[in-house]
Structures are given as structure tokens and as C-alpha cells.
Design an enzyme around this catalytic site. Structure first.
Site, mmCIF file in Angstrom:
data_model
loop_
_atom_site.group_PDB
_atom_site.id
_atom_site.type_symbol
_atom_site.label_atom_id
_atom_site.label_comp_id
_atom_site.label_asym_id
_atom_site.label_seq_id
_atom_site.Cartn_x
_atom_site.Cartn_y
_atom_site.Cartn_z
ATOM 1 N N ASP A 46 0.676 -1.298 0.082
ATOM 2 C CA ASP A 46 0.068 -0.120 0.126
ATOM 3 C C ASP A 46 0.800 1.366 0.048
ATOM 4 O OD1 ASP A 46 -1.585 -2.007 0.936
ATOM 5 O OD2 ASP A 46 -2.460 -1.343 2.713
ATOM 6 N N GLN A 62 4.116 0.380 2.087
ATOM 7 C CA GLN A 62 4.400 -0.887 3.109
ATOM 8 C C GLN A 62 5.390 -1.556 2.388
ATOM 9 O OE1 GLN A 62 1.833 -2.367 5.763
ATOM 10 N NE2 GLN A 62 2.387 -0.225 5.906
ATOM 11 N N SER A 106 -0.906 0.442 7.557
ATOM 12 C CA SER A 106 -1.123 1.407 6.612
ATOM 13 C C SER A 106 -1.541 2.566 7.325
ATOM 14 C CB SER A 106 -2.033 1.182 5.496
ATOM 15 O OG SER A 106 -1.222 0.405 4.613
ATOM 16 N N ASP A 166 -5.401 1.297 9.113
ATOM 17 C CA ASP A 166 -5.439 2.432 7.771
ATOM 18 C C ASP A 166 -6.057 3.736 8.200
ATOM 19 O OD1 ASP A 166 -4.427 -0.150 7.114
ATOM 20 O OD2 ASP A 166 -6.264 -0.702 5.905
ATOM 21 N N GLU A 224 -10.778 -1.901 3.777
ATOM 22 C CA GLU A 224 -9.333 -1.518 3.886
ATOM 23 C C GLU A 224 -9.085 -0.094 3.658
ATOM 24 O OE1 GLU A 224 -6.637 -5.483 4.606
ATOM 25 O OE2 GLU A 224 -6.927 -4.876 2.705
HETATM 26 C C1 FRU Z 1 -4.092 -3.458 2.732
HETATM 27 C C2 FRU Z 1 -3.391 -3.790 4.079
HETATM 28 C C3 FRU Z 1 -3.809 -2.869 5.126
HETATM 29 C C4 FRU Z 1 -2.781 -3.038 6.076
HETATM 30 C C5 FRU Z 1 -1.479 -3.326 5.205
HETATM 31 C C6 FRU Z 1 -0.659 -4.278 6.019
HETATM 32 O O1 FRU Z 1 -3.315 -4.188 1.683
HETATM 33 O O2 FRU Z 1 -3.988 -5.346 4.287
HETATM 34 O O3 FRU Z 1 -5.185 -3.292 5.442
HETATM 35 O O4 FRU Z 1 -2.710 -2.111 6.750
HETATM 36 O O5 FRU Z 1 -2.128 -3.839 4.097
HETATM 37 O O6 FRU Z 1 0.529 -4.388 5.134
#
Ligand code: FRU
Length: 487
Positions: A46, A62, A106, A166, A224
Site C-alpha cells: 500500500d 508498505q 497502513s 489504516d 481496507e
Molecule cells: C491492505 C492492508 C492494510 C494493512 C496493510 C498491511 O493491503 O492489508 O489493511 O494496513 O495492508 O500491510
């Protein structure tokens, strides 16, 4: 494919030296991108903390350093003056606190002109692997490194499932308050958003309630990466619903959708004025996030992850995968969302090459079909004889594009489907395509719809075919990301 143990996936990076060789190895891959942000090593997913602050665009992604696997997540930091030329700035956030011991998940950022405030999810797990998410804060220091607050801003609400993460932070001028939208799941496994409010950024946060979206009470199992912005007086709500199949998305259970409507911050109700739409119709597009503080009430700038949570990609065997999409401008035109690549992308346009059926490895293609009322075919990455490739067929009667990637030599994720469809409201009159070494992004009819996917053509697949009569212009794209080792 390598089987990763939990220990390997969640290993803490002690020193950049541990991944220097990995970087050297992967930087030689023929699939490294040349004008898209990509992971320095391992996996990028992300986009996070995207904001314009003191004239500089900050973006984090990420990042799992060790390989193409979802494990211990860091925020890797990149910066740019123009959204196009990006510099690797190194690790932004690392899991160095008890409350984020199993990852910095995130989140978003907001600038007040003086400081850049970062909101992220501290992913804590106990010795039994039971997860507790925290909403945490950090402030970008003078040295360009985020400094974490000593304690999380708030923890999880026990009346929802463990999926609460998030944070998207926004300022609401009317209410003179900040709001945080958190992607969440109810205890009966429905996707939703939790809203918190405060008049200050780093303290005073209290739970305001659950977002109500009439008609969307049962829509996916977890929402998400929520994002909300007001564009020219219309509210745009973007989120990534999971654990559900949706029409036209084959077997995939992860999606990125949007609603246009009106957000009432008193009743915490988002009233949609349209049905939900796919933010992008491609095989690989997810968790998109718009930048804060773009300084124009009619425009947002958005970046997505070229990838999907449960998918696997051919570069996995080289120990890396993922890429950010090109930044796109969002606007409302005639009540519809319009997405176009940011104008600054034109600064990368290079030499024009003959439209003779050959494809440069990094290029922009502009296509104008001869007649918007006729069927149209375009196949990219074909072999020299025109066979195979990523094939698009436009059915003028149905105003429907069908994409089929099953003809490519390197096939991936066949289990979620290799054929997708994309309806258009108007007849197909223009396509603008951006090809990089391992991605392709199509923008249709000046921003009516987009289609983003990974693609891994082999040496024999740099050809294309199109229905005769179309006007086609191909220009090479100059590189704008340096594959430097900064950790
Ligand atoms: C979305 C997610 C988010 C989370 C992150 C972890 O792709 O699952 O909800 O914060 O990736 O890497």
C-alpha cells in the site's frame, strides 16, 4: 516457490548490510521499473502517508525487506518535487515499539504547513499471535525522519473485530475538527469504517461512531484503506472491500471501489448519489490513497498499489515484487469521477518511434480508434507474428472492453481469472497507455475509466497489433526513479 516460515517473514532488520546483496541482485532484474516507485528490496504494497508538505511530496509504502512476502511491515519513504522524479529517502517507520512489534501497517499524513503529521497502525501481536491494532502518531522531524509519539493515540474498540486499521486523517473546515476514518470489520464480519474526531492532531481523539452508508450495510467483509475527499462540492469515498466477489471481477475477492455522494459529519452518514464503481478495472490495483494538502478544491492526487493482497507475481522468484501506480489526478466532470495521469508525467516523454508494431520497453502510447462506433482490438506484448499478448477487444454495441491476459508467456494468478471486462459510458474514442518494465496502465476516453496491471513480457513479446485505421503514436518514456540503495 519459497515457503517462508513466520520467523523469516517477521525478522527485524538490524542493519542495511543484511539486504545490500539482495538489492544488488534484484536491481539487475529486467523487470525493474524505470518511472514507477518500486521496493528497494522485497515487497512493496500500500501507498501510505501521501502528502504535500513544504513544497515536497512525501510518500511511504508498505515494505517487507526480506522478499516477495507479506511479513513484518515497515514504511519506506520516498520524496519528490514534481510527483514524477522520486528519490529513495530510506526507512520511514520501523517496528521498534511494543505496540507495533509486528509491523507498521497502513495510514496517512497531513501537513499543517509547519509539520507533517503521520497516522499509522501499530500492529501488535502477543506470544499467542493474538492481534491488537493501535492507531499511532508520528511527526516528521527536521532530519526528515518521522518521530513516533511515545504512546498510541487510541487502541481497538472491543465491540468490533481485530480488523481496525489504516487511519485516514482529514480536516473538516465546517466542523473545525479533524476526523480519522479507520477501515474496520464488525463482529458479524461486515466491512465498515469507524470514525474518530478531535480538535487537535496529537491528542483528544474520541470515538464518534460507525460510518453509515445506506445500501452498503452488507458489502464485503472488511473495508481496507478508506479515503475521503471533497472534490468540487461532491464527496468521494474510496475503500478496498475484501472477502467478497463482485460482478465483472472474476474470482478476485479484493477490490478497490468508490462512491460519489454527500458526507454528513453530524450524522456520520455518507449518502451515495451513484452506485459503487471500480476505481480501476485492471488485474492489479488496490489500496489507493489520495494525497493530503494538494491546495486545489477541485482536484485530488491519488496513487494505488499495482498488486493485490493474495496474488503472486513472477518476480517472486527474484525476491521482490510490487510497484506504485503513476500518480493520477482526480476531478469531477459532469457528475462523474475522471482520472488522468498527473500532467507532470509529460516531462518524461522522449523520442517518438514509428508505430510499426514494435514496442519499446518503457513508453507512452496514444490510440485513437478510427470510429468510436465500431469494434476495436488492441493487443500489447504479442509475439512478432501478432499471437499471444494482453488482448483487448472493444465491443461497440455493448460498449464493453474485454481484456484477456492468458496469451502471455509469463502467466500469473490464473486462479483469480485471466479475463476481465470494463464497461464504458461513451464509445471508445481514446486510449492513453503507459508501459514500464513490469506494468501497464490504460486510461480511456480522457479519464472515464482506467485499467492497471502487472505484465512481464519476455524478449519475444515487445510487439503489438491494432485494428487498422487507428491513429497510434508511441513515445519512449525517460526514467525518473533511481534504483539506489538507501535504507
Ligand atoms: C491492505 C492492508 C492494510 C494493512 C496493510 C498491511 O493491503 O492489508 O489493511 O494496513 O495492508 O500491510
Amino acid at each position: 516457490m519459497k515457503e517462508w516460515t513466520r520467523e523469516e517473514r517477521y525478522k527485524v532488520l538490524q542493519s542495511p548490510e543484511e539486504i545490500r546483496e539482495l538489492h544488488e541482485r534484484i536491481s539487475k532484474s529486467v523487470y525493474r521499473q524505470t518511472y514507477h516507485i518500486q521496493p528497494v528490496t522485497g515487497l512493496s504494497s500500500d501507498p501510505n502517508g501521501f502528502a504535500l508538505h513544504k513544497g515536497i511530496w512525501h510518500l511511504f509504502y508498505q515494505w517487507c525487506p526480506w522478499g516477495a512476502v507479506h511479513g513484518l511491515k515497515y514504511w519506506y519513504h520516498v520524496t519528490s518535487e514534481d510527483l514524477i522524479h522520486w528519490t529513495n529517502a530510506g526507512v520511514g517507520l520501523k517496528p521498534d515499539r511494543d505496540y507495533d512489534n509486528k509491523g507498521n501497517h497502513s495510514g496517512s499524513a497531513i501537513s499543517n504547513g509547519e509539520d507533517l503529521y503521520i497516522f499509522y497502525t501499530g500492529n501488535h501481536r502477543d506470544e499467542n499471535w493474538v492481534r491488537t491494532p493501535y492507531t499511532c502518531g508520528a511527526v516528521l522531524g527536521k532530519d526528515g525522519m518521522p518521530e513516533k509519539l511515545p504512546e498510541p493515540l487510541f487502541g481497538l474498540r472491543p465491540d468490533y473485530s481485530e480488523h481496525q486499521r489504516d487511519p485516514k486523517v482529514i480536516w473538516n473546515e465546517e466542523k473545525k475538527k479533524y476526523f480519522i476514518f479507520i477501515g474496520a470489520q464488525t463482529q458479524d464480519l461486515r466491512g465498515t469504517v469507524l470514525i474518530y474526531e478531535s480538535s487537535e492532531l496529537l491528542k483528544g481523539w474520541k470515538f464518534a461512531g460507525e460510518l453509515k452508508v445506506p445500501g452498503y450495510e452488507k458489502f464485503g467483509g472488511m473495508w481496507e484503506c478508506p479515503y475521503i475527499v471533497n472534490l468540487s462540492g461532491t464527496d468521494l469515498l474510496i475503500f478496498s472491500p475484501q472477502y467478497t466477489k463482485l460482478p465483472g471481477r472474476a474470482e478476485s475477492t479484493n477490490h478497490n471501489v468508490y462512491l460519489l455522494g454527500h458526507m454528513d459529519y453530524d450524522t456520520l452518514t455518507f449518502t451515495p448519489e451513484t452506485d459503487y464503481q471500480y476505481l480501476d478495472f485492471g488485474f492489479d490495483f488496490y489500496a489507493a490513497q489520495g494525497a493530503a494538502n494538494v491546495g486545489d478544491p477541485d482536484k485530488a492526487v491519488l496513487i494505488g498499489w499495482i498488486g493485490l493482497p493474495d496474488n503472486h507475481y513472477p518476480t517472486e522468484e527474484e525476491d521482490w515484487e510490487g510497484s506504485m501506480s503513476l500518480p493520477r489526478e482526480l476531478r469531477i466532470r459532469n457528475g462523474k469521477l475522471i482520472q488522468t495521469p498527473v500532467a507532470e508525467i509529460d516531462s518524461l516523454l522522449g523520442e517518438e518511434v514509428p508505430a510499426d508494431g514494435n514496442l519499446p520497453a518503457a513508453c507512452e502510447i496514444r490510440v485513437k480508434p478510427a470510429d468510436a462506433g465500431q469494434d476495436f482490438d488492441l493487443a500489447l506484448f504479442t509475439k512478432a507474428d501478432g499471437s499471444g499478448g494482453l488482448r483487448m477487444h472493444y465491443d461497440a454495441e455493448k460498449k464493453l472492453c474485454t481484456f484477456d491476459k492468458s496469451g502471455m508467456t509469463k502467466r500469473f494468478n490464473p486462479q483469480v481469472g485471466e479475463v476481465l471486462t470494463m464497461p464504458l459510458a461513451e464509445g471508445l474514442f481514446s486510449i492513453r497507455i503507459f508501459i514500464d518494465r513490469s506494468s501497464v496502465e490504460y486510461f480511456f476516453n480522457e479519464g472515464e475509466a482506467s485499467f492497471t496491471s502487472h505484465s512481464y513480457p519476455t524478449e519475444e513479446e515487445f510487439h503489438y497489433t491494432a485494428t487498422p485505421g487507428a491513429e497510434i503514436r508511441i513515445r519512449k518514456m525517460n526514467p525518473s526513479v533511481e534504483d539506489t540503495f538507501v535504507v
